[in-house]
Design a protein around this motif. Structure first.
Motif, PDB file in Angstrom:
ATOM      1  N   THR A  93      55.079   2.599  55.915  1.00  0.00           N
ATOM      2  CA  THR A  93      53.843   2.637  55.140  1.00  0.00           C
ATOM      3  C   THR A  93      52.736   1.880  55.864  1.00  0.00           C
ATOM      4  O   THR A  93      52.667   0.655  55.834  1.00  0.00           O
ATOM      5  CB  THR A  93      54.056   2.053  53.725  1.00  0.00           C
ATOM      6  OG1 THR A  93      54.462   0.687  53.831  1.00  0.00           O
ATOM      7  CG2 THR A  93      55.123   2.823  52.981  1.00  0.00           C
ATOM      8  N   ARG A  94      51.880   2.645  56.521  1.00  0.00           N
ATOM      9  CA  ARG A  94      50.664   2.160  57.180  1.00  0.00           C
ATOM     10  C   ARG A  94      49.593   3.226  56.983  1.00  0.00           C
ATOM     11  O   ARG A  94      49.880   4.416  56.974  1.00  0.00           O
ATOM     12  CB  ARG A  94      50.851   1.967  58.677  1.00  0.00           C
ATOM     13  CG  ARG A  94      51.698   0.808  59.165  1.00  0.00           C
ATOM     14  CD  ARG A  94      51.051  -0.545  58.964  1.00  0.00           C
ATOM     15  NE  ARG A  94      51.385  -1.081  57.654  1.00  0.00           N
ATOM     16  CZ  ARG A  94      50.835  -2.182  57.133  1.00  0.00           C
ATOM     17  NH1 ARG A  94      49.916  -2.836  57.804  1.00  0.00           N
ATOM     18  NH2 ARG A  94      51.196  -2.610  55.945  1.00  0.00           N
ATOM     19  N   HIS A  95      48.337   2.793  56.900  1.00  0.00           N
ATOM     20  CA  HIS A  95      47.248   3.749  56.747  1.00  0.00           C
ATOM     21  C   HIS A  95      46.841   4.373  58.072  1.00  0.00           C
ATOM     22  O   HIS A  95      46.489   5.554  58.124  1.00  0.00           O
ATOM     23  CB  HIS A  95      46.038   3.068  56.110  1.00  0.00           C
ATOM     24  CG  HIS A  95      44.891   3.995  55.879  1.00  0.00           C
ATOM     25  ND1 HIS A  95      43.827   4.115  56.755  1.00  0.00           N
ATOM     26  CD2 HIS A  95      44.635   4.867  54.876  1.00  0.00           C
ATOM     27  CE1 HIS A  95      42.972   5.009  56.301  1.00  0.00           C
ATOM     28  NE2 HIS A  95      43.437   5.487  55.163  1.00  0.00           N
ATOM     29  N   ASP A  96      46.892   3.604  59.151  1.00  0.00           N
ATOM     30  CA  ASP A  96      46.392   4.072  60.438  1.00  0.00           C
ATOM     31  C   ASP A  96      47.482   4.043  61.505  1.00  0.00           C
ATOM     32  O   ASP A  96      48.181   3.032  61.649  1.00  0.00           O
ATOM     33  CB  ASP A  96      45.231   3.184  60.903  1.00  0.00           C
ATOM     34  CG  ASP A  96      44.098   3.151  59.901  1.00  0.00           C
ATOM     35  OD1 ASP A  96      43.303   4.099  59.894  1.00  0.00           O
ATOM     36  OD2 ASP A  96      44.027   2.172  59.127  1.00  0.00           O
ATOM     37  N   PRO A  97      47.611   5.118  62.296  1.00  0.00           N
ATOM     38  CA  PRO A  97      48.539   5.068  63.435  1.00  0.00           C
ATOM     39  C   PRO A  97      48.204   3.939  64.403  1.00  0.00           C
ATOM     40  O   PRO A  97      49.100   3.398  65.053  1.00  0.00           O
ATOM     41  CB  PRO A  97      48.337   6.440  64.097  1.00  0.00           C
ATOM     42  CG  PRO A  97      47.859   7.332  63.000  1.00  0.00           C
ATOM     43  CD  PRO A  97      46.991   6.450  62.149  1.00  0.00           C
ATOM     44  N   ASN A  98      46.928   3.581  64.493  1.00  0.00           N
ATOM     45  CA  ASN A  98      46.490   2.489  65.361  1.00  0.00           C
ATOM     46  C   ASN A  98      46.837   1.161  64.698  1.00  0.00           C
ATOM     47  O   ASN A  98      46.167   0.719  63.747  1.00  0.00           O
ATOM     48  CB  ASN A  98      44.990   2.587  65.610  1.00  0.00           C
ATOM     49  CG  ASN A  98      44.507   1.625  66.677  1.00  0.00           C
ATOM     50  OD1 ASN A  98      45.193   0.654  67.016  1.00  0.00           O
ATOM     51  ND2 ASN A  98      43.324   1.866  67.203  1.00  0.00           N
ATOM     52  N   LEU A  99      47.860   0.517  65.190  1.00  0.00           N
ATOM     53  CA  LEU A  99      48.367  -0.710  64.570  1.00  0.00           C
ATOM     54  C   LEU A  99      47.414  -1.889  64.700  1.00  0.00           C
ATOM     55  O   LEU A  99      47.556  -2.890  63.985  1.00  0.00           O
ATOM     56  CB  LEU A  99      49.717  -1.074  65.185  1.00  0.00           C
ATOM     57  CG  LEU A  99      50.832  -0.044  64.976  1.00  0.00           C
ATOM     58  CD1 LEU A  99      52.063  -0.425  65.808  1.00  0.00           C
ATOM     59  CD2 LEU A  99      51.191   0.068  63.498  1.00  0.00           C
ATOM     60  N   ALA A 100      46.439  -1.791  65.606  1.00  0.00           N
ATOM     61  CA  ALA A 100      45.468  -2.878  65.761  1.00  0.00           C
ATOM     62  C   ALA A 100      44.637  -3.073  64.499  1.00  0.00           C
ATOM     63  O   ALA A 100      44.096  -4.157  64.268  1.00  0.00           O
ATOM     64  CB  ALA A 100      44.549  -2.587  66.947  1.00  0.00           C
ATOM     65  N   ILE A 101      44.554  -2.051  63.672  1.00  0.00           N
ATOM     66  CA  ILE A 101      43.713  -2.118  62.470  1.00  0.00           C
ATOM     67  C   ILE A 101      44.347  -2.956  61.375  1.00  0.00           C
ATOM     68  O   ILE A 101      43.649  -3.705  60.684  1.00  0.00           O
ATOM     69  CB  ILE A 101      43.414  -0.693  61.961  1.00  0.00           C
ATOM     70  CG1 ILE A 101      42.580   0.067  62.996  1.00  0.00           C
ATOM     71  CG2 ILE A 101      42.691  -0.721  60.611  1.00  0.00           C
ATOM     72  CD1 ILE A 101      42.384   1.543  62.676  1.00  0.00           C
ATOM     73  N   SER A 102      45.676  -2.866  61.209  1.00  0.00           N
ATOM     74  CA  SER A 102      46.296  -3.513  60.050  1.00  0.00           C
ATOM     75  C   SER A 102      47.476  -4.427  60.378  1.00  0.00           C
ATOM     76  O   SER A 102      48.180  -4.861  59.462  1.00  0.00           O
ATOM     77  CB  SER A 102      46.769  -2.448  59.048  1.00  0.00           C
ATOM     78  OG  SER A 102      47.794  -1.650  59.612  1.00  0.00           O
ATOM     79  N   THR A 103      47.696  -4.717  61.676  1.00  0.00           N
ATOM     80  CA  THR A 103      48.757  -5.671  62.035  1.00  0.00           C
ATOM     81  C   THR A 103      48.249  -6.642  63.096  1.00  0.00           C
ATOM     82  O   THR A 103      47.181  -6.443  63.683  1.00  0.00           O
ATOM     83  CB  THR A 103      50.020  -4.964  62.594  1.00  0.00           C
ATOM     84  OG1 THR A 103      49.779  -4.554  63.939  1.00  0.00           O
ATOM     85  CG2 THR A 103      50.420  -3.764  61.755  1.00  0.00           C
ATOM     86  N   ASP A 104      49.052  -7.652  63.378  1.00  0.00           N
ATOM     87  CA  ASP A 104      48.696  -8.661  64.389  1.00  0.00           C
ATOM     88  C   ASP A 104      49.258  -8.303  65.768  1.00  0.00           C
ATOM     89  O   ASP A 104      49.515  -9.188  66.590  1.00  0.00           O
ATOM     90  CB  ASP A 104      49.181 -10.040  63.962  1.00  0.00           C
ATOM     91  CG  ASP A 104      50.699 -10.118  63.787  1.00  0.00           C
ATOM     92  OD1 ASP A 104      51.397  -9.103  64.054  1.00  0.00           O
ATOM     93  OD2 ASP A 104      51.192 -11.183  63.371  1.00  0.00           O
TER      94      ASP A 104
END
Length: 407
Positions: A93-104
């Motif tokens: 469950t993530r909104h964006d494939p680009n993990l830079a947006i919602s993770t560290d």
């Protein structure tokens, strides 16, 4: 349904809307609520659902077990999640494939070499991408808040869950609380993931089948911006309620008209096929009739229902009324509502607009800085549910509105 039945239903809905408006006026004048409850203008006559958008995302890093748990504690009817695939084919469950947006991920030197630039649904992005990480690697990252105005002290503390873990949480909390907690998964970027050899649809169906939730009456709403994804799942045996999402990029403050830009101008499958139509074709009577052949409801951006317009200065540009150096909803006022809710209901479709938030920059001036006023305006129009970042605010507004109706 016969034409006469349809006309009768339409008349009753219009009458209900008029009565609601009258009741609201009386309430504003300090009058008591009606002694007998009046009909609600929703498709099924029931109170609208409060859908916790990505969990309690106004308070905790979104799409984490902690955010979903908090939303349930606040009283959400439904928890909503976006589904992506890891390198090893696990739905998370993530909104964006680009993990830079919602993770560290940017703070993890061990993954520095995986940073790259690529296109996602036609948009060029730079970052770290979920399909390059196994589930085990993803587990080492911490979720972060995606809005600088929201609490930052929880950044990095919570992990990215799998879809299966969220299903298990919803079931456990339903047993614990004695109320049914529904789920609202979205196939995110489904064509893009299919092109990568990581299709989402079959895995989603398998998890719902195993949960015993593959039926129209199951506490499940499956959504997508791509009609093809919904049609594929239906053809492969998915029997849950299906929702067509309808997006847009922004609003022209001069006119209140919708604007469109990649990647939210049209379903990506249309772009790949050379179809130049935008999402707005979906909100026409013909578009709604087409949606009704494969889905049960629509999830439109709320601006398709109530748009906003700014004040235009002598230079022809929108005026920064609150002088904060930015032009946003706080510098605009609500436009006259469209007929989309009534049109969708006539087509037999329920309406769950997105996304309602509390920050002042996201509230039109006529809501006077109080997000409850926006919710109530939409409840009065007959929406069947709302996607809310702040579950408690949506519920408080619903309670106030239901009181207006004599409940």
């Amino acid at each position: 349904m016969t034409a006469s039945t349809d006309r009768a239903l339409t008349l009753r809905r219009r009458t209900a809307l008029w009565v609601l408006g009258t009741t609201a006026a009386l309430a504003a004048a300090g009058c008591a609520a009606p002694s007998q409850p009046i009909a609600l203008p929703t498709l099924d006559g029931r109170p609208p659902l409060v859908v916790a958008h990505r969990g309690a995302s106004g308070y905790l890093p979104e799409e984490t077990l902690e955010a979903y748990t908090r939303a349930i504690e606040l009283g959400a009817d439904v928890i909503e999640m976006d589904l992506l695939s890891t390198k090893d084919g696990v739905l998370v469950t993530r909104h964006d494939p680009n993990l830079a947006i919602s993770t560290d991920v940017a703070k993890h030197p061990e993954f520095a070499s995986r940073k790259k630039t690529m296109q996602v649904d036609g948009e060029t992005q730079t970052g770290w991408f979920v399909q390059d990480f196994t589930l085990a690697e993803l587990r080492t990252l911490g979720a972060i808040s995606t809005d600088a105005e929201r609490p930052q002290q929880f950044n990095g503390r919570f992990k990215v869950p799998t879809f299966q873990e969220v299903v298990d949480l919803a079931k456990a909390k339903s047993r614990e609380t004695g109320r049914t907690i529904a789920i609202y998964p979205e196939t995110k970027n489904p064509t893009w993931f299919r092109d990568l050899g990581l299709p989402l649809e079959e895995k989603l169906i398998a998890i719902l089948e195993a949960a015993g939730w593959n039926s129209k009456t199951a506490p499940v709403y499956v959504q997508s911006f791509e009609p093809g994804s919904l049609k594929t799942m239906k053809a492969k045996g998915l029997k849950t309620k299906l929702i067509q999402l309808i997006d847009g990029d922004g609003i022209d403050m001069r006119t209140g008209a919708m604007t469109y830009a990649v990647p939210v101008d049209r379903p990506y499958e249309w772009t790949k096929a050379g179809d130049k139509r935008n999402f707005d074709v979906m909100v026409t009577p013909a578009g709604l009739a087409e949606i009704a052949t494969y889905a049960d409801g629509i999830g439109p951006w709320k601006r398709y229902i109530v748009s906003v317009k700014g004040m235009i200065g002598p230079d022809g540009k929108p005026v920064d009324i609150n002088a904060d150096g930015k032009i946003n909803d706080a510098d605009a006022t609500s436009a006259t509502p469209t007929t989309l809710v009534a049109d969708a209901h006539r087509a037999g479709l329920f309406v769950h607009p997105f996304t309602f938030r509390n920050e002042s920059r996201r509230l039109a001036r006529d809501y006077q800085g109080d997000a409850k006023n926006e919710y109530i305006a939409f409840y009065r129009l007959g929406v069947d549910g709302v996607f809310a970042d702040f579950t408690d605010t949506a519920l408080a507004a619903r309670a106030a509105w239901l009181k207006e109706t004599g409940r």
